[in-house]
Design a protein around this motif. Sequence first.
Motif, PDB file in Angstrom:
ATOM      1  N   MET A  43       0.820  -1.183   0.000  1.00 26.68           N
ATOM      2  CA  MET A  43       0.000   0.000   0.000  1.00 26.68           C
ATOM      3  C   MET A  43       0.871   1.257   0.000  1.00 26.68           C
ATOM      4  O   MET A  43       0.500   2.219  -0.610  1.00 26.68           O
ATOM      5  CB  MET A  43      -0.919  -0.008   1.201  1.00 26.68           C
ATOM      6  N   ASN A  44       1.937   1.259   0.758  1.00 25.20           N
ATOM      7  CA  ASN A  44       2.872   2.376   0.771  1.00 25.20           C
ATOM      8  C   ASN A  44       2.185   3.737   0.775  1.00 25.20           C
ATOM      9  O   ASN A  44       2.236   4.479  -0.191  1.00 25.20           O
ATOM     10  CB  ASN A  44       3.853   2.280  -0.393  1.00 25.20           C
ATOM     11  N   ALA A  45       1.548   4.076   1.867  1.00 26.06           N
ATOM     12  CA  ALA A  45       0.872   5.361   2.018  1.00 26.06           C
ATOM     13  C   ALA A  45       1.831   6.379   2.629  1.00 26.06           C
ATOM     14  O   ALA A  45       2.689   6.038   3.439  1.00 26.06           O
ATOM     15  CB  ALA A  45      -0.355   5.200   2.903  1.00 26.06           C
TER      16      ALA A  45
ATOM     17  N   VAL B   5      -1.283   9.230   6.460  1.00 24.34           N
ATOM     18  CA  VAL B   5      -1.768   8.213   7.400  1.00 24.34           C
ATOM     19  C   VAL B   5      -1.891   8.802   8.795  1.00 24.34           C
ATOM     20  O   VAL B   5      -2.895   8.598   9.488  1.00 24.34           O
ATOM     21  CB  VAL B   5      -0.822   6.986   7.420  1.00 24.34           C
TER      22      VAL B   5
ATOM     23  N   THR C 186       7.030   6.565   3.319  1.00 24.19           N
ATOM     24  CA  THR C 186       5.771   5.834   3.235  1.00 24.19           C
ATOM     25  C   THR C 186       5.769   4.704   4.258  1.00 24.19           C
ATOM     26  O   THR C 186       6.823   4.260   4.711  1.00 24.19           O
ATOM     27  CB  THR C 186       5.564   5.244   1.825  1.00 24.19           C
ATOM     28  N   ILE C 187       4.574   4.259   4.607  1.00 25.52           N
ATOM     29  CA  ILE C 187       4.426   3.158   5.557  1.00 25.52           C
ATOM     30  C   ILE C 187       3.274   2.259   5.122  1.00 25.52           C
ATOM     31  O   ILE C 187       2.447   2.650   4.300  1.00 25.52           O
ATOM     32  CB  ILE C 187       4.166   3.654   7.002  1.00 25.52           C
ATOM     33  N   ASN C 188       3.235   1.075   5.705  1.00 30.46           N
ATOM     34  CA  ASN C 188       2.133   0.140   5.539  1.00 30.46           C
ATOM     35  C   ASN C 188       1.618  -0.217   6.923  1.00 30.46           C
ATOM     36  O   ASN C 188       2.391  -0.600   7.792  1.00 30.46           O
ATOM     37  CB  ASN C 188       2.600  -1.145   4.852  1.00 30.46           C
TER      38      ASN C 188
ATOM     39  N   VAL D 201      -1.152  -2.805   8.420  1.00 31.19           N
ATOM     40  CA  VAL D 201      -2.047  -3.893   8.057  1.00 31.19           C
ATOM     41  C   VAL D 201      -2.397  -4.674   9.313  1.00 31.19           C
ATOM     42  O   VAL D 201      -1.533  -4.939  10.149  1.00 31.19           O
ATOM     43  CB  VAL D 201      -1.377  -4.844   7.031  1.00 31.19           C
TER      44      VAL D 201
END
Length: 71
Positions: free
Chosen positions: A1-3, A8, A29-31, A33
């Motif tokens: 997803m790499n938002a 976020v 970016t982060i994920n 989940v």
Amino acid sequence: MNADIESVARALASLTKRSLVVDPRVKGTINLVSEKPVTKAQAFDMLSSVLRLQGYAVVRTPDYVKVLPEA
């Protein structure tokens, strides 16, 4: 997803009704989940953990939360 980290963080701040300040040096970016539904508090704790892994500090005060590079 790499938002985007800032996106976020702001989305979770809005969801949890917390004021949030993101230092302009915070980039990347982060994920996030989860296989199970999580509470708002758990989601915010997950964000804090992921940010710490990337070298950012989450400083909580009574009035707001600030995200900044770790010293």
